[in-house]
Write a protein that holds these residues in place. Structure first.
Motif, PDB file in Angstrom:
ATOM      1  N   ASP A  96       0.871  -1.173  -0.075  1.00  0.00           N
ATOM      2  CA  ASP A  96      -0.094   0.147   0.217  1.00  0.00           C
ATOM      3  C   ASP A  96       0.958   1.285  -0.006  1.00  0.00           C
ATOM      4  OD1 ASP A  96      -1.697   2.090   0.910  1.00  0.00           O
ATOM      5  OD2 ASP A  96      -3.252   0.732   1.526  1.00  0.00           O
ATOM      6  N   ARG A  97       1.006   2.075  -1.124  1.00  0.00           N
ATOM      7  CA  ARG A  97       1.741   2.978  -1.223  1.00  0.00           C
ATOM      8  C   ARG A  97       1.516   4.332  -0.462  1.00  0.00           C
ATOM      9  NH1 ARG A  97       2.028   5.159  -6.715  1.00  0.00           N
ATOM     10  NH2 ARG A  97       3.635   6.367  -5.821  1.00  0.00           N
ATOM     11  N   TYR A  98       0.170   4.578   0.157  1.00  0.00           N
ATOM     12  CA  TYR A  98      -0.056   5.489   0.983  1.00  0.00           C
ATOM     13  C   TYR A  98       0.071   5.127   2.343  1.00  0.00           C
ATOM     14  CZ  TYR A  98      -2.760   9.682   2.992  1.00  0.00           C
ATOM     15  OH  TYR A  98      -3.090  10.395   3.815  1.00  0.00           O
ATOM     16  N   THR A  99      -0.583   4.143   2.697  1.00  0.00           N
ATOM     17  CA  THR A  99      -0.304   3.873   4.361  1.00  0.00           C
ATOM     18  C   THR A  99       1.125   3.322   4.651  1.00  0.00           C
ATOM     19  OG1 THR A  99      -1.172   1.714   3.919  1.00  0.00           O
ATOM     20  CG2 THR A  99      -2.788   3.493   4.365  1.00  0.00           C
ATOM     21  N   ASP A 100       1.775   2.779   3.767  1.00  0.00           N
ATOM     22  CA  ASP A 100       2.935   2.039   4.225  1.00  0.00           C
ATOM     23  C   ASP A 100       3.987   2.351   3.228  1.00  0.00           C
ATOM     24  OD1 ASP A 100       2.394  -0.082   6.739  1.00  0.00           O
ATOM     25  OD2 ASP A 100       0.708   0.113   5.352  1.00  0.00           O
TER      26      ASP A 100
END
Length: 701
Positions: free
Chosen positions: A180-184
């Protein structure tokens, strides 16, 4: 010097490997079946691979120097295999000796590959990877079976290309990667806060300079000038897109596997580190993937396990070779008969950023969550106690101080030489602290601790940072895990809402997972603050925050307590001596400083370093310098800034080429202002320059 990865670019590749050590928790007689080095190695440079739009990607091939067909292993990223990233070539030599064609592949618009790049992980870049897999599978020396591997950026691309399903891709080994490029990832955290020092100070700022460098003329040939001109005129900084997208949405879904894990249909071997920034995503992927899978988690930082400080260090390449030999050439290495989960259970050591080896032991498990795992719950109580049941009704409050966090670990670090957490007592002095009685029996924590707070704030925008620490009998406080939640993201990462001053919310703080053994006599401590500087950007409003407790507001900590494993501990080899393709040159003394300006009421973290390395084949000297200054204000938390300056270049007989990028973000109460300045010099004379400016609303950050 560390291996080059997406976030470990500050120190030039071509690392000095750590010495080997005995591995605790392994039987001396239970050595794993080995994939032995039996081939001499042939090295083919700048093999140009065509992709669907007519551009060509540059690949270095490390091949067994023998007749026959061999499986292909690809590492795919933008970190310039020919010069800046040359030091990592020893890993590919290792695989070639063991009967694989090991391929280093430059992404489009970087290194000696054609084209240009405007962002990381574009769909076009993923499709390029698909095309490269299929082209390599068709070559006369290939057996038609291809694997992908790599850490950080190349771990990301292994997942992304596998999700596209190229027919000849048969197995992947991603290390330190995300679903997940946004959360992690390195831009925003799982609680919706903007990361602070990292993008400008390390990775994003560095890539502005890296992407302005020319290809190597000996390898690019007649198109060298055309390729460099296109790169200078068309490449744009990744930073622009990251700041333009402060909430989750379609932009971040590109290149993110989550939630569609079924797109991965090939066997996967995940390698993670408890002290790496991606461990949450790696463990989550393991739980959700349906294909054959394995997971190895050590106590490592964002440096590959054969060189990580802290260790213990291992030969991860041997485990990867066993996995690829099984899936790509049908060789029985025993790896798929072993338990699929191998984790390092850490134990207490005196807090020290420079710790060389974390004490502990390896354990094996057949599933995760581990069967028999139970929950151990502590409730926040009066007088700073963690109690087994909800206690007295009431609240405790603290003043938000934007500079709390200096004792924390540095998120995934990149060029920070030592980035484990220090003794937490300095941060605890400005936090709400709740401490348990001493543990009476040995307790094995494996998985995600939970921190659930009932909280209110006087501010519309407030962050809640939670740290779980292990307190030794002498009072020293070792950080176990941490997490943070921007209260405006309490319901959604796509549609933030301001907090209503004084309203009580139940907040589930997203914590990282861990594997840790708490010994009798040690205590658990929860520390709650409003900041994690310099990891997270300070929220803009002064605030008084309250944490509520008691039966009506059961703020609590929940630990996942696993039983002991009854399986034999994993047996892992010590790190090998790799063939070196660079020779270290000089180094610039590194600095990690904290400056407290008592007149201005600011705290500034300053880091710098650099060095040189000499390339093989007399192809010159690589030069690297970097520094950043990140500042927060104790008097006005809306005023904060980060400035990063990165220089990278090459010294050859015909002169010196240097790319210098200075990037900065300054915040006000309402906006972020980004300035990027790029200058390319030839023998000290300005050759090219370009600037970018961007202002974006804070969006409740």
């Amino acid at each position: 010097m560390t291996n080059h990865t997406k976030h470990s670019l500050w120190l030039l590749a071509g690392c000095l490997l750590a010495t080997s050590f005995p591995l605790r928790g392994a039987s001396p007689s239970a050595q794993p079946p080995t994939v032995k080095p039996v081939y001499k190695v042939r090295h083919d440079r700048a093999v140009m691979i065509p992709v669907r739009d007519g551009k060509r990607l540059s690949a270095d091939l490390f091949r067994p120097d023998a007749e026959g067909r061999f499986p292909v292993l690809i590492e795919y990223h933008p970190y310039r295999k020919d010069d800046v990233g040359r030091g990592g070539a020893g890993i590919f030599h290792y695989f070639a000796e063991r009967g694989f064609v090991a391929v280093r592949l430059d992404a489009r618009g970087t290194g000696t590959s054609e084209g240009f790049t405007t962002d990381e992980y574009r769909l076009l870049e993923q499709q390029d990877g698909f095309d490269a897999v299929e082209w390599l599978a068709r070559q006369s020396w290939s057996n038609g079976n291809v694997g992908m591997f790599g850490s950080s950026y190349s771990g990301f691309t292994a997942l992304q290309v596998a999700a596209l399903g190229p027919p000849h891709l048969k197995a992947i080994v991603p290390m330190y990667a995300t679903d997940d490029r946004y959360t992690d990832d390195c831009h925003y955290d799982r609680g919706g806060s903007l990361r602070m020092y990292y993008d400008v100070g390390v990775y994003g700022g560095w890539m502005v300079a890296m992407n302005a460098l020319p290809p190597m003329p000996e390898l690019a040939g007649a198109r060298w000038a055309e390729m460099w001109r296109e790169r200078l005129e068309s490449n744009t900084p990744y930073l622009l897109e990251w700041i333009r997208h402060p909430v989750d949405g379609p932009y971040w879904r590109n290149g993110s596997l989550r939630p569609d894990y079924d797109r991965i249909r090939v066997p996967v071997f995940l390698i993670a580190g408890w002290h790496d920034g991606y461990v949450n995503a790696m463990l989550r992927m393991y739980m959700h993937l349906k294909a054959p899978k394995k997971l190895l988690i050590g106590p490592w930082v964002h440096t590959q396990p054969h060189a990580s400080q802290p260790g213990p260090r291992i030969d991860w390449m041997h485990e990867a070779a066993r996995f690829f030999a099984h899936w790509l050439r049908n060789e029985d290495t025993g790896i798929m008969r072993e338990p699929p989960l191998a984790v390092y259970m850490q134990e207490y050591a005196k807090p020290d950023r420079t710790l060389d080896v974390i004490p502990g032991a390896w354990r094996a498990d057949s599933e995760f969550p581990v069967a028999g795992t139970r929950q151990l719950t502590f409730f926040l109580d009066a007088d700073g106690r963690l109690a087994p049941a909800p206690g007295a009704r009431g609240f405790d409050e603290y003043e938000y101080k934007a500079t709390v966090g200096l004792s924390n670990a540095y998120w995934s670090a990149g060029g920070v030489r030592h980035y484990l957490a220090e003794d937490q007592r300095a941060d605890e002095a400005y936090s709400l602290v709740y401490t348990s009685p001493p543990f009476q029996q040995e307790t094995h924590i494996l998985g995600w601790p939970q921190v659930i707070l009932h909280a209110s704030s006087t501010a519309r925008v407030a962050a809640f940072v939670a740290k779980l620490n292990v307190v030794a009998p002498d009072g020293a406080s070792l950080q176990l895990v941490d997490g943070a939640l921007n209260g405006t993201r309490r319901r959604s990462l796509t549609d933030p809402e301001p907090m209503r001053p004084g309203e009580i919310y139940e907040l589930k703080i997203p914590m990282d997972p861990t594997g840790f053994i708490i010994r009798p006599g040690y205590r658990l401590r929860l520390a709650i603050a409003g900041a994690d500087f310099p990891n997270l950007w300070p929220t803009p409003e002064k605030a008084t925050n309250r944490i509520w407790r008691g039966p009506d507001h059961p703020s609590r900590v929940i630990l996942p307590v696993a039983p002991r494993s009854n399986l034999p501990a994993p047996s892992l080899l010590p790190p090998p001596a790799l063939v070196s393709y660079v020779r270290p040159g000089s180094s610039r003394p590194a600095t990690q400083q904290v400056i407290h300006d008592q007149i201005r009421g600011t705290v500034t973290v300053v880091m710098s370093g650099g060095g040189t390395a000499y390339l093989d084949s007399n192809l010159g000297e690589v030069i690297s310098e970097q520094e950043f200054r990140v500042t927060a204000s104790e008097r006005n938390p809306a005023q904060a800034s980060i400035v990063g300056r990165h220089k990278v270049g090459f010294r050859r007989e015909d002169g010196l080429i240097e790319a210098v990028a200075e990037s900065s973000i300054r915040s006000t109460e309402t906006d972020f202002h980004l300035v990027i300045d790029l200058h390319v010099y030839r023998n000290g004379l300005l050759f090219f320059s370009r600037q970018w400016l961007l202002s974006e609303p804070r969006r409740l950050l």
